[in-house]
Write an enzyme that holds these catalytic residues in place. Structure first.
Site, PDB file in Angstrom:
ATOM      1  N   SER A 166       0.837  -1.194   0.000  1.00 63.33           N
ATOM      2  CA  SER A 166       0.000   0.000   0.000  1.00 63.33           C
ATOM      3  C   SER A 166       0.881   1.256   0.000  1.00 63.33           C
ATOM      4  O   SER A 166       1.609   1.489  -0.953  1.00 63.33           O
ATOM      5  CB  SER A 166      -0.956  -0.041   1.199  1.00 63.33           C
ATOM      6  N   ASP A 190      -8.940  -4.785  -6.025  1.00 62.86           N
ATOM      7  CA  ASP A 190      -8.609  -3.925  -4.876  1.00 62.86           C
ATOM      8  C   ASP A 190      -9.813  -3.071  -4.483  1.00 62.86           C
ATOM      9  O   ASP A 190     -10.447  -2.443  -5.321  1.00 62.86           O
ATOM     10  CB  ASP A 190      -7.422  -3.020  -5.232  1.00 62.86           C
ATOM     11  N   HIS A 212      -7.549  -5.469  -1.334  1.00 62.13           N
ATOM     12  CA  HIS A 212      -6.336  -4.763  -0.907  1.00 62.13           C
ATOM     13  C   HIS A 212      -5.428  -5.648  -0.045  1.00 62.13           C
ATOM     14  O   HIS A 212      -4.210  -5.568  -0.129  1.00 62.13           O
ATOM     15  CB  HIS A 212      -6.719  -3.498  -0.143  1.00 62.13           C
TER      16      HIS A 212
END
Length: 800
Positions: A668, A741, A775
């Site tokens: 991330s 995601d 994610h």
């Protein structure tokens, strides 16, 4: 350096060409042994601490789990067949035992192939409710703790699309449940329908600051499907399955009984829906009903909220954070902004807190005004309340002790909330006669449990605080050697009984019942270490300085058989990190790492690779500091590079590594960090960036901790974007992203476009898109393949 890089590039490119059309792979035996393990159960305890429930779940989901039907609507991801979130993680077994017993008991009569979620103790804490998801829907079950027997209560027709589909009634003998409407319309499949017109959106000229959200509604068909999937009817159901209808069909997003059980507060979603914000900003109406279901009063009406002022301390106008006072039978408490919700305005007070007593016909009473943004209130069963406020720009937090009899207040906490060394801890809570959690008080004494981070290490503590004098007395400080102790709860402050978790680098975290007066502990659980093969790795928290004097830390791991005295072999180094923004250097340099934390290897770090002969610096500190009026991101790149260089220098000076063989990685925002480091520094041989965002112009209204928009500071957005500097990036990079995601700002498109830019500009880059993953990655097939990709990549770039 040039020779090393050229060799790595050739190996990388050859490796890349050999992987086309590849099927799922598994990592090497050393890593597979660590990754393919049986997960120990999680532990639930009731507030009385007399029952322990062991909740088991598979170590990973399967790809088939992720391949179920899914609809993405209004910020939700829903399985339209089972009517529960498509991302829920299920448990598959339950065991129970009394706290003082030694052996857990297998729960009888569980459903076949259990898919357990939404667990909740009954108000009398003698039962545990849970949902089970069948192939067709969601059922409600109840576990009797004394007999360790489960029982099905409802059919599989509950609606869990907006969260838990049930609430315990105060009598512990019945529930309020959300049931699918009997004649629910069929969902619309618009994929083959011809459109009846264009999609039109308008703006009225008002300035707003909306971030880039995922899974939004896109057209009228989405609106219709959203309404169908979130609609439910409300029923009462008893433990024998007897049903009584309470409310007709509506979009119930919030259900809450008053502490005395005599009033029911329902929040419903209204139209118009939005295509630019998720459902939590749709119009909503909150109404209070009596026990018979009659309307008492509509207590809040929130309009569509598409317009928000800039800044993390800005809020919407109107009543917000509405809930029940936990210390009274039926009193509402809520806040309203006094600055229009706009943090840029200069005012004496930001928020005002009100209370409203049943039957809700009188005028609300002003309870408290905050100088910063209201952060919540904790109640006691005495005559006190603790009100919190905070302000993002200064990172300040304040707590006030309010005397409910006199209305007088005193500040009991005033600090930078990132200053962990000054953290006074959290008040210990207990359940009152209403079954609500309140601050635990014995007479005028309350109790605080603190993490105990200090410059000399972590020492969790318990303080006793006199509410009249505000004086504190230290009752306990944890000083266990080679062991970390986490204080979970104070069972009996007079007897000195507490519940703790103890762990060490090689001892899996286990629960203990401890007497802090006699210092004797009794094990509650005895989970074995599932990672025996790395129990002897060397682990140390190292402290070092950045070039501007900021203190940094990281947890260093060395292979178990590495000779730290001779240091003949120079190891390749893997750094895993995540940048964090601060407003001052002192808090940025504080240490929150403990060498006695259990060494828990998982796909989100590089710790697995100690088994392959690598040195690993995990959770390396990467502070980004902006003091005074300067924002952290004003100097993001130089600070990022300095953090990385300081980490490499520190491990190199210990004599363990070959500094020409250093890899950096992150997930991330850590992926964003990795791409920038490889772009702007020559300190790395390669990097691994997972599920990141690389073009900040695609997140133009703020990202991470950046409040300013692109048009405020275009040079910062452009400078910080690896995509804008792709022509400078020539270091081997492995890009990984889930192809579904769900995180705001890290759209899969970010990785795809960055890869295309790097490839066309001649950079050595490889992209791996993991099917069905959001994610965070969940499926065993994908995680094992990810570890294989990373292992092959690191071996080629750092060893061969």
């Amino acid at each position: 350096m040039k020779i090393k890089l050229t060799i790595c590039l050739l190996a990388f490119l050859n490796f890349y060409e050999a992987q086309e059309n590849i099927t799922y792979q598994k990592p090497s035996a050393e890593i597979l042994k660590l990754a393919d393990y049986d997960r120990p159960p999680s532990v639930l305890t009731n507030s009385k601490k007399d029952w322990v429930v062991f909740v088991y779940r598979p170590t990973y989901k399967t790809l088939d789990d992720l391949n179920q039907q899914e609809m993405k609507l209004g910020g939700l991801r829903i399985n339209p067949v089972t009517n529960i979130s498509s991302s829920v993680t299920y448990s598959n077994n339950l065991k129970v035992r009394k706290m003082n017993d030694k052996t857990e008991v297998q729960v009888k009569n569980l459903p076949a192939n259990p898919k357990i979620s939404n667990t909740s103790f009954s108000p009398d804490e003698k039962k545990l409710a849970f949902t089970h998801t069948t192939d067709k829907g969601v059922e409600l079950w109840v576990l009797d703790l004394e007999t360790a027997t489960a029982k099905k209560i409802t059919k599989d027709n509950l609606n869990a699309n907006l969260g838990s589909p049930y609430s315990w009634m105060k009598d512990s003998q019945s529930f309020l449940i959300k049931v699918l409407p009997e004649n629910r319309p069929k969902l619309t499949d618009s994929s083959k329908d011809l459109p009846t017109g264009p999609i039109v959106s308008t703006a009225d000229g008002k300035v707003s600051q909306n971030r880039t959200y995922q899974d939004l509604l896109k057209n009228p068909q989405d609106e219709k499907n959203f309404e169908i999937l979130t609609a439910s009817e409300l029923y009462n159901v008893d433990l024998n399955g007897g049903l009584k209808k309470i409310k007709d069909q509506d979009l119930y997003s919030g259900i809450s009984y008053s502490p005395d059980g005599n009033y029911l507060m329902l929040t419903t979603i209204k139209k118009p829906f939005s295509y630019i914000v998720p459902l939590n900003r749709f119009p909503m109406t909150t109404t209070v009903y009596d026990a018979k279901g009659n309307v008492v009063k509509t207590v809040n009406e929130v309009p569509l909220n598409e317009i928000m002022p800039k800044g993390f301390s800005s809020v919407r106008t109107g009543k917000r954070d509405m809930g029940w006072r936990s210390d009274q039978p039926a009193t509402l408490v809520y806040a309203e902004a006094l600055d229009g919700g706009d943090q840029s305005k200069t005012v004496d007070f930001r928020d005002e807190v009100f209370t409203l007593e049943a039957p809700f016909t009188a005028q609300p009473k002003s309870f408290f005004k905050t100088k910063q943004r209201y952060g919540g209130v904790s109640w006691t069963n005495n005559h006190y309340a603790i009100v919190g406020e905070s302000w993002y720009d200064t990172r300040n937090t304040k707590s006030y002790l309010v005397d409910l009899n006199t209305g007088k207040s005193e500040v009991i906490e005033d600090r930078n909330y990132q200053d962990v060394y000054s953290d006074p801890g959290n008040f210990n809570t207990t359940k009152n006669d209403f079954g609500r959690y309140v601050v635990d008080m014995k007479g005028e004494k309350s109790y605080l449990i603190g993490d105990g981070f200090t410059k000399d290490g972590q020492h969790p503590f318990i303080d006793e605080m006199d509410m009249k004098s505000l004086k504190k007395k230290r009752l306990y400080t944890s000083n266990l050697k080679n062991t970390k102790e986490e204080i979970i709860d104070i069972i009996d402050p007079k007897k000195g009984e507490v519940l703790t978790i103890q762990q060490s680098a090689s001892q899996y975290p286990n629960y203990f019942k401890k007497n802090i007066k006699s210092n004797k502990s009794e094990a509650v659980t005895n989970f074995a270490n599932p990672f025996e093969s790395i129990k002897d790795v060397y682990k140390e928290v190292i402290t070092y300085k950045r070039n501007d004097g900021v203190t940094l830390t990281g947890t260093l791991y060395l292979p178990a058989n590495y000779d730290r005295k001779a240091k003949k072999e120079k190891l390749p180094l893997l750094i895993w990190a995540y940048p964090t923004e601060y407003k001052d250097k002192n808090t940025a340099g504080q240490n929150t790492q403990n060498p006695n934390d259990f060494t828990f290897p998982y796909y989100g770090s590089f710790v697995y690779w100690t088994a392959k002969g690598y040195a690993v610096l995990d959770d390396a500190a990467f502070p980004i500091i902006g003091e005074g009026k300067t924002e952290p991101n004003d100097t993001f790149i130089p600070q990022l590079v300095a953090n990385g260089k300081a980490a490499i220098d520190a491990v190199d000076q210990l004599g363990y590594i070959d500094r020409t063989k250093v890899a950096v990685g992150g997930h991330s925002y850590g992926a964003f960090m990795t791409a920038n480091l490889l772009t702007h520094s020559k300190d790395y041989a390669c990097g691994i960036a997972r599920s990141g965002a690389y073009n900040r112009t695609l997140t133009p209204f703020g990202f991470q901790s950046e409040q300013r928009n692109y048009w405020d500071v275009p040079e910062i957005y452009n400078t910080m974007s690896p995509f804008m500097n792709a022509d400078k990036m020539k270091t081997p990079l492995l890009l990984v992203h889930g192809d579904a995601d769900n995180n705001p700002g890290t759209f899969t498109l970010q990785t795809e476009r960055y890869f295309q830019a790097l490839k066309n500009l001649g950079a050595p880059v490889k992209m791996v898109l993991l099917p069905k993953e959001s994610h965070g990655y969940a499926a065993k097939e994908n995680i094992l393949h990810l570890l294989w990709e990373q292992d092959q990549f690191l071996e080629k770039c750092l060893k061969k």
